[in-house]
Design a protein around this motif. Structure first.
Motif, short mmCIF file in Angstrom:
data_model
loop_
_atom_site.label_atom_id
_atom_site.label_comp_id
_atom_site.label_asym_id
_atom_site.label_seq_id
_atom_site.Cartn_x
_atom_site.Cartn_y
_atom_site.Cartn_z
N ARG A 175 0.83 -1.20 0.00
CA ARG A 175 0.00 0.00 0.00
C ARG A 175 0.87 1.26 0.00
O ARG A 175 0.62 2.21 -0.73
CB ARG A 175 -0.91 0.01 1.23
N ARG A 176 1.91 1.25 0.81
CA ARG A 176 2.78 2.43 0.95
C ARG A 176 3.48 2.75 -0.36
O ARG A 176 3.51 3.90 -0.80
CB ARG A 176 3.82 2.17 2.05
N ILE A 177 4.04 1.73 -1.03
CA ILE A 177 4.78 2.01 -2.25
C ILE A 177 3.83 2.40 -3.38
O ILE A 177 4.16 3.23 -4.22
CB ILE A 177 5.70 0.83 -2.64
N LEU A 178 2.61 1.85 -3.38
CA LEU A 178 1.65 2.24 -4.42
C LEU A 178 1.13 3.66 -4.22
O LEU A 178 0.59 4.26 -5.15
CB LEU A 178 0.48 1.26 -4.45
N GLU A 179 1.29 4.20 -3.02
CA GLU A 179 0.97 5.60 -2.81
C GLU A 179 2.07 6.51 -3.35
O GLU A 179 1.87 7.72 -3.51
CB GLU A 179 0.77 5.87 -1.31
N MET A 180 3.23 5.92 -3.67
CA MET A 180 4.37 6.70 -4.13
C MET A 180 4.60 6.60 -5.63
O MET A 180 5.11 7.53 -6.25
CB MET A 180 5.64 6.26 -3.41
N VAL A 181 4.28 5.44 -6.22
CA VAL A 181 4.59 5.20 -7.63
C VAL A 181 3.34 4.69 -8.34
O VAL A 181 2.32 4.38 -7.73
CB VAL A 181 5.75 4.20 -7.79
N ASP A 182 3.46 4.56 -9.66
CA ASP A 182 2.33 4.12 -10.48
C ASP A 182 2.34 2.62 -10.74
O ASP A 182 1.29 2.00 -10.92
CB ASP A 182 2.35 4.88 -11.81
N VAL A 183 3.53 2.04 -10.80
CA VAL A 183 3.70 0.61 -11.07
C VAL A 183 4.81 0.12 -10.14
O VAL A 183 5.75 0.87 -9.84
CB VAL A 183 4.09 0.34 -12.53
N VAL A 184 4.72 -1.13 -9.68
CA VAL A 184 5.73 -1.70 -8.80
C VAL A 184 6.31 -2.96 -9.43
O VAL A 184 5.57 -3.89 -9.77
CB VAL A 184 5.15 -2.04 -7.42
N ARG A 185 7.61 -2.98 -9.59
CA ARG A 185 8.32 -4.20 -9.97
C ARG A 185 8.63 -4.97 -8.69
O ARG A 185 9.26 -4.45 -7.78
CB ARG A 185 9.62 -3.86 -10.70
N ILE A 186 8.16 -6.22 -8.60
CA ILE A 186 8.44 -7.06 -7.43
C ILE A 186 9.66 -7.92 -7.74
O ILE A 186 9.63 -8.78 -8.62
CB ILE A 186 7.25 -7.93 -7.04
N ASP A 187 10.72 -7.64 -7.02
CA ASP A 187 11.97 -8.36 -7.24
C ASP A 187 11.85 -9.81 -6.78
O ASP A 187 11.20 -10.10 -5.76
CB ASP A 187 13.09 -7.65 -6.48
N HIS A 188 12.47 -10.71 -7.54
CA HIS A 188 12.53 -12.14 -7.20
C HIS A 188 11.13 -12.72 -6.99
O HIS A 188 10.84 -13.41 -6.01
CB HIS A 188 13.37 -12.35 -5.93
N PHE A 189 10.26 -12.48 -7.97
CA PHE A 189 8.89 -12.97 -7.90
C PHE A 189 8.84 -14.48 -7.72
O PHE A 189 7.93 -14.99 -7.05
CB PHE A 189 8.15 -12.57 -9.18
N ARG A 190 9.83 -15.19 -8.27
CA ARG A 190 9.77 -16.65 -8.19
C ARG A 190 9.78 -17.14 -6.73
O ARG A 190 9.34 -18.23 -6.41
CB ARG A 190 10.90 -17.29 -8.98
N GLY A 191 10.27 -16.29 -5.80
CA GLY A 191 10.30 -16.68 -4.41
C GLY A 191 8.93 -16.84 -3.78
O GLY A 191 8.80 -17.46 -2.71
#
Length: 503
Positions: free
Chosen positions: A282-298
């Motif tokens: 929620r916090r990062i989506l209040e700051m940016v428009d799109v979020v890249r989630i690092d190491h999604f395979r985890g």
């Protein structure tokens, strides 16, 4: 999904005289460049306060922001600093000397708080008070954590006085009562960052530029969250990790990558509906428009390494939280989460199934795809003719060599096949890579700033498996020519990637 393109550049890499890139005038000039070049995306690395070896993927908080990104020039314009406060030592211009910049800048941020106390108006004081109240759920813990860390000469929390490391309530109250100014300074620093960030984001939006943030899957052991909530992590009685994160041997390293992050106890996080992850996203989506989630395979399965191991070789795969986590995130934040799944590395069917069930774009890296042309057969899913629309294609990432540096290290047979594939004489291979990304059917095309500038291996942002010289690269203002914007705009127009007009 509108076709778009943009540049990967961490704000620390922006030019300027004060030792490190920041959110001030140089950031706005970069936004202006993106707009002039027909680019609608600015992707960054994680924005948290950096810890171990200055890596943005080893942040000391999942919610706080990096104080080094605060613009002293903007604070001067508010009257909270004087011109003399911006007279800097002779910092290098093309790399960040974190060891020199950090103490110099922190001292000026403390001066800025004194300037705020002397000069701020009623509205600014009310805004600070409101920020502290609204963000208190993470800000109070972080302020105490970082004030204590500073008090202990920046040592990890496991090296603090035992009663403080183990969070004895009486000891924490007593320490806090004697250090109110230090706690207030940490709150003030975060208030200033988020205020400057909001202004920069609004400016980017007015120019038709959307921001892409980056969220690491794991958190650093020396962080506010692990100190505050050790029950969420696989730790021993002293607070040290029993098992740590990483990846098995791969393209980057024959011994794998031993990241050192403590592993989550996912069953504990599930007990309250993954509230930590909900608030984090929620916090990062209040700051940016799109979020890249690092190491999604985890999220499907992660590589668990015994903490006693010196490399990542002797780890094993452990199932991750899978769809249960994302169902909680969707229930709290909405079904259509604007995420990019970093699905690189050892990708198995369960990872692809999770990504596709969530309808998330994955990633393709042209350098990896072109490696497949060694034998002249273009079978890699990362090659443009195999791309799908729901995808973000990169010439390279922050973990790759620059395109020119990569090219210079390739054998002649591979170079010849790549030239045939690109229908190019390869004299400007970095532009060939950019054109291939722009021409892809992938919805998003991104490339590091180093590739636009045609820089070699010396300009790498990170070299996985190495300890020194990472995260420090900066470009100089004189490197960025108007002709590059014109050329990139023409290419982006040709391939239908110009952003929609700003609303």
């Amino acid at each position: 999904m509108h076709r778009s393109s943009g540049i990967l550049l961490h704000p620390t890499s922006l030019p300027g005289p004060l030792g490190i890139g920041d959110l001030g005038p140089s950031a706005r000039r970069f936004v202006d460049f993106l707009a002039a070049a027909g680019q609608g995306l600015w992707q960054m690395l994680p924005l948290g306060p950096t810890g171990y070896r200055d890596s943005p993927y080893q942040c000391t908080s999942s919610f706080a922001a990096n104080p080094l990104l605060i613009s002293l020039e903007l604070l001067r314009d508010l009257g909270w600093l004087a011109d003399a406060d911006l007279v800097a030592p002779d910092f290098p211009q093309d790399w960040v000397d974190f060891g020199a910049v950090a103490p110099w800048k922190y001292e000026r941020l403390a001066r800025a708080m004194a300037g705020f106390d002397a000069q701020a108006g009623e509205a600014e004081r009310a805004a600070f008070a409101e920020f502290c109240e609204t963000h208190g759920f993470w800000l109070d813990d972080y302020a105490l954590y970082f004030a204590l860390k500073t008090h202990h000469d920046l040592r990890p929390w496991t090296d603090w006085a035992p009663e403080l490391a183990q969070r004895d309530p009486r000891a924490l109250v007593e320490w806090s009562q004697g250090h109110q100014e230090e706690l207030r300074l940490q709150r003030f620093i975060q208030f200033v960052f988020y205020r400057q960030w909001a202004d920069l984001r609004a400016y980017a939006r007015s120019r038709g530029v959307r921001l892409i943030g980056d969220m690491p899957i794991f958190v650093a052991h020396d962080s506010s969250e692990v100190w505050t909530h050790p029950e969420w992590f696989d730790l021993d009685a002293q607070g040290c990790p029993r098992s740590i994160a990483g990846v098995p041997p791969d393209y980057f390293s024959s011994t794998g990558q031993r990241w050192g992050n403590p592993l989550y106890l996912w069953s504990k996080l599930a007990e309250d509906g993954y509230s930590f992850w909900v608030e984090r996203l929620r916090r990062i989506l209040e700051m940016v428009d799109v979020v890249r989630i690092d190491h999604f395979r985890g999220f499907a399965a992660y590589w668990e390494i015994p903490a006693t191991e010196e490399t990542a070789i002797n780890g094993h795969w452990v199932p991750g939280p899978g769809m249960a986590l994302f169902e909680a995130l969707r229930a709290a934040l909405g079904d259509d989460l604007p995420l990019i799944a970093e699905d690189l590395g050892v990708i198995t069917e369960d990872v692809e199934a999770l990504r596709d069930a969530l309808k998330l774009p994955g990633m393709a890296v042209l350098q990896f795809g072109f490696e497949d042309l060694e034998d002249g057969f273009g079978r890699s899913a990362f090659l443009p003719h195999n791309h799908r629309q729901r995808l973000a294609v990169y010439t390279g990432t922050h973990d790759n060599n620059t395109s020119l540096g990569w090219w210079e290290a390739r054998q002649e047979d591979l170079r010849r096949n790549i030239g045939l594939y690109l229908n190019s004489d390869t004299s400007e291979i970095h532009w060939d890579f950019i054109r291939a990304a722009l021409g892809s059917s992938a919805a998003m095309a991104l490339f590091p700033m180093q590739d636009l500038l045609g820089l070699g291996a010396d300009a790498c942002m990170n070299r996985p498996g190495t300890q020194e010289g990472n995260w420090v690269w900066r470009y100089r203002a004189d490197m960025l020519e108007e002709s590059a914007a014109e050329r990139l705009h023409a290419m982006s127009r040709l391939y239908g990637r110009l952003p929609y007009p700003a609303s």
